[in-house]
Scaffold this motif. Structure first.
Motif, PDB file in Angstrom:
ATOM      1  N   THR A   1       0.819  -1.206   0.000  1.00 19.44           N
ATOM      2  CA  THR A   1       0.000   0.000   0.000  1.00 19.44           C
ATOM      3  C   THR A   1       0.855   1.259   0.000  1.00 19.44           C
ATOM      4  N   VAL A   2       2.072   1.160   0.505  1.00 20.43           N
ATOM      5  CA  VAL A   2       2.944   2.338   0.585  1.00 20.43           C
ATOM      6  C   VAL A   2       3.470   2.709  -0.785  1.00 20.43           C
ATOM      7  N   ASP A   3       3.893   1.712  -1.523  1.00 18.84           N
ATOM      8  CA  ASP A   3       4.535   1.994  -2.801  1.00 18.84           C
ATOM      9  C   ASP A   3       3.722   1.542  -4.001  1.00 18.84           C
ATOM     10  N   ASN A   4       2.586   0.888  -3.745  1.00 19.37           N
ATOM     11  CA  ASN A   4       1.743   0.392  -4.840  1.00 19.37           C
ATOM     12  C   ASN A   4       2.509  -0.432  -5.854  1.00 19.37           C
ATOM     13  N   THR A   5       3.463  -1.190  -5.349  1.00 24.36           N
ATOM     14  CA  THR A   5       4.201  -2.078  -6.225  1.00 24.36           C
ATOM     15  C   THR A   5       3.935  -3.513  -5.814  1.00 24.36           C
ATOM     16  N   THR A   6       4.524  -4.407  -6.548  1.00 25.77           N
ATOM     17  CA  THR A   6       4.389  -5.823  -6.235  1.00 25.77           C
ATOM     18  C   THR A   6       5.760  -6.421  -5.951  1.00 25.77           C
ATOM     19  N   TYR A   7       5.745  -7.494  -5.208  1.00 24.92           N
ATOM     20  CA  TYR A   7       6.970  -8.226  -4.854  1.00 24.92           C
ATOM     21  C   TYR A   7       6.800  -9.675  -5.262  1.00 24.92           C
ATOM     22  N   TYR A   8       7.881 -10.261  -5.742  1.00 22.64           N
ATOM     23  CA  TYR A   8       7.899 -11.689  -6.049  1.00 22.64           C
ATOM     24  C   TYR A   8       9.133 -12.328  -5.446  1.00 22.64           C
ATOM     25  N   LEU A   9       8.942 -13.488  -4.868  1.00 26.77           N
ATOM     26  CA  LEU A   9      10.059 -14.326  -4.442  1.00 26.77           C
ATOM     27  C   LEU A   9      10.918 -14.620  -5.667  1.00 26.77           C
ATOM     28  N   ASP A  10      12.213 -14.596  -5.510  1.00 25.58           N
ATOM     29  CA  ASP A  10      13.100 -14.776  -6.662  1.00 25.58           C
ATOM     30  C   ASP A  10      12.767 -16.033  -7.460  1.00 25.58           C
ATOM     31  N   SER A  11      12.445 -17.103  -6.771  1.00 27.37           N
ATOM     32  CA  SER A  11      12.242 -18.375  -7.458  1.00 27.37           C
ATOM     33  C   SER A  11      10.961 -18.422  -8.288  1.00 27.37           C
ATOM     34  N   VAL A  12      10.081 -17.435  -8.125  1.00 26.89           N
ATOM     35  CA  VAL A  12       8.826 -17.441  -8.892  1.00 26.89           C
ATOM     36  C   VAL A  12       8.758 -16.308  -9.902  1.00 26.89           C
ATOM     37  N   LYS A  13       9.756 -15.447  -9.901  1.00 25.05           N
ATOM     38  CA  LYS A  13       9.745 -14.324 -10.845  1.00 25.05           C
ATOM     39  C   LYS A  13       9.682 -14.826 -12.279  1.00 25.05           C
ATOM     40  N   GLY A  14       8.810 -14.187 -13.057  1.00 25.74           N
ATOM     41  CA  GLY A  14       8.646 -14.582 -14.443  1.00 25.74           C
ATOM     42  C   GLY A  14       7.662 -15.713 -14.646  1.00 25.74           C
ATOM     43  N   ARG A  15       7.247 -16.347 -13.557  1.00 26.31           N
ATOM     44  CA  ARG A  15       6.296 -17.457 -13.657  1.00 26.31           C
ATOM     45  C   ARG A  15       4.962 -17.147 -12.982  1.00 26.31           C
ATOM     46  N   PHE A  16       5.006 -16.398 -11.895  1.00 27.56           N
ATOM     47  CA  PHE A  16       3.798 -16.079 -11.129  1.00 27.56           C
ATOM     48  C   PHE A  16       3.435 -14.611 -11.327  1.00 27.56           C
ATOM     49  N   THR A  17       2.146 -14.325 -11.297  1.00 27.93           N
ATOM     50  CA  THR A  17       1.662 -12.949 -11.407  1.00 27.93           C
ATOM     51  C   THR A  17       0.555 -12.716 -10.400  1.00 27.93           C
ATOM     52  N   ILE A  18       0.716 -11.693  -9.581  1.00 24.40           N
ATOM     53  CA  ILE A  18      -0.321 -11.326  -8.623  1.00 24.40           C
ATOM     54  C   ILE A  18      -1.144 -10.184  -9.218  1.00 24.40           C
ATOM     55  N   SER A  19      -2.442 -10.232  -8.969  1.00 28.75           N
ATOM     56  CA  SER A  19      -3.323  -9.176  -9.449  1.00 28.75           C
ATOM     57  C   SER A  19      -4.505  -9.058  -8.500  1.00 28.75           C
ATOM     58  N   SER A  20      -5.247  -7.996  -8.655  1.00 27.88           N
ATOM     59  CA  SER A  20      -6.403  -7.801  -7.774  1.00 27.88           C
ATOM     60  C   SER A  20      -7.560  -7.202  -8.534  1.00 27.88           C
ATOM     61  N   ASP A  21      -8.732  -7.446  -8.014  1.00 27.19           N
ATOM     62  CA  ASP A  21      -9.957  -6.842  -8.526  1.00 27.19           C
ATOM     63  C   ASP A  21     -10.567  -6.079  -7.361  1.00 27.19           C
ATOM     64  N   ASN A  22     -10.364  -4.781  -7.331  1.00 29.12           N
ATOM     65  CA  ASN A  22     -10.836  -3.989  -6.194  1.00 29.12           C
ATOM     66  C   ASN A  22     -12.356  -3.947  -6.106  1.00 29.12           C
ATOM     67  N   ALA A  23     -13.024  -4.090  -7.220  1.00 29.11           N
ATOM     68  CA  ALA A  23     -14.485  -4.089  -7.199  1.00 29.11           C
ATOM     69  C   ALA A  23     -15.031  -5.337  -6.521  1.00 29.11           C
ATOM     70  N   GLU A  24     -14.253  -6.426  -6.610  1.00 27.26           N
ATOM     71  CA  GLU A  24     -14.682  -7.691  -6.018  1.00 27.26           C
ATOM     72  C   GLU A  24     -13.914  -8.028  -4.743  1.00 27.26           C
ATOM     73  N   ASP A  25     -13.002  -7.141  -4.323  1.00 26.78           N
ATOM     74  CA  ASP A  25     -12.176  -7.389  -3.127  1.00 26.78           C
ATOM     75  C   ASP A  25     -11.507  -8.759  -3.200  1.00 26.78           C
ATOM     76  N   THR A  26     -10.924  -9.025  -4.337  1.00 23.98           N
ATOM     77  CA  THR A  26     -10.337 -10.331  -4.583  1.00 23.98           C
ATOM     78  C   THR A  26      -8.916 -10.168  -5.105  1.00 23.98           C
ATOM     79  N   VAL A  27      -8.033 -11.039  -4.672  1.00 21.59           N
ATOM     80  CA  VAL A  27      -6.666 -11.056  -5.172  1.00 21.59           C
ATOM     81  C   VAL A  27      -6.399 -12.427  -5.786  1.00 21.59           C
ATOM     82  N   TYR A  28      -5.618 -12.418  -6.857  1.00 24.76           N
ATOM     83  CA  TYR A  28      -5.340 -13.633  -7.597  1.00 24.76           C
ATOM     84  C   TYR A  28      -3.839 -13.895  -7.628  1.00 24.76           C
ATOM     85  N   LEU A  29      -3.493 -15.146  -7.834  1.00 26.17           N
ATOM     86  CA  LEU A  29      -2.116 -15.510  -8.098  1.00 26.17           C
ATOM     87  C   LEU A  29      -2.120 -16.478  -9.278  1.00 26.17           C
ATOM     88  N   GLN A  30      -1.719 -15.985 -10.429  1.00 28.45           N
ATOM     89  CA  GLN A  30      -1.598 -16.830 -11.604  1.00 28.45           C
ATOM     90  C   GLN A  30      -0.233 -17.490 -11.571  1.00 28.45           C
TER      91      GLN A  30
END
Length: 128
Positions: free
Chosen positions: A52-81
């Motif tokens: 919330t401070v920087d509005n950025t995302t973080y990924y563990l090194d071992s998942v970078k390039g493979r996992f993607t986090i996203s959110s739907d604020n209208a549905e109060d839902t967060v995803y991890l692809q």
């Protein structure tokens, strides 16, 4: 307050899954939120977080390039692809949220970050 994680399952190496964390009862847009995992015999680790401070995302090194986090604020839902899954990704995955403001990296990495609410966990198993 509720966090409901779902979407886990059994997949072969190289496969994909999308985890969903449906939340309610708190201010989703003002909360740091992320995905954590715990493999058998290992400690819990932060996989991917949204700050919330920087509005950025973080990924563990071992998942970078493979996992993607996203959110739907209208549905109060967060995803991890999760794509390109590997056997070492096998773990119980949890979503967690905090009422405090954190950067994404601090929320995922720091043992001092307070994670006020946890989902129940969803099992991800990747076969080789």
């Amino acid at each position: 307050v509720q966090l409901q994680a779902s979407g886990g399952g059994l997949v072969q190496s190289g496969g994909s899954l999308r985890l969903t964390c449906a939340t309610s009862g708190f201010s989703f847009e003002n909360s740091a939120i992320g995905w954590f995992r715990q493999a058998p015999g290992k400690g819990r680790e932060g996989v991917s977080c949204m700050g919330t401070v920087d509005n950025t995302t973080y990924y563990l090194d071992s998942v970078k390039g493979r996992f993607t986090i996203s959110s739907d604020n209208a549905e109060d839902t967060v995803y991890l692809q999760m794509n390109g899954l590997k056997p070492e990704d096998t773990a119980v995955y949890y979503c967690a949220a905090s009422l405090r403001e954190y950067t994404a990296s601090y929320y995922c990495e720091s043992t001092m970050a307070l994670r006020d609410y946890w989902g129940q966990g969803t099992q991800v198993t990747v076969s080789s």
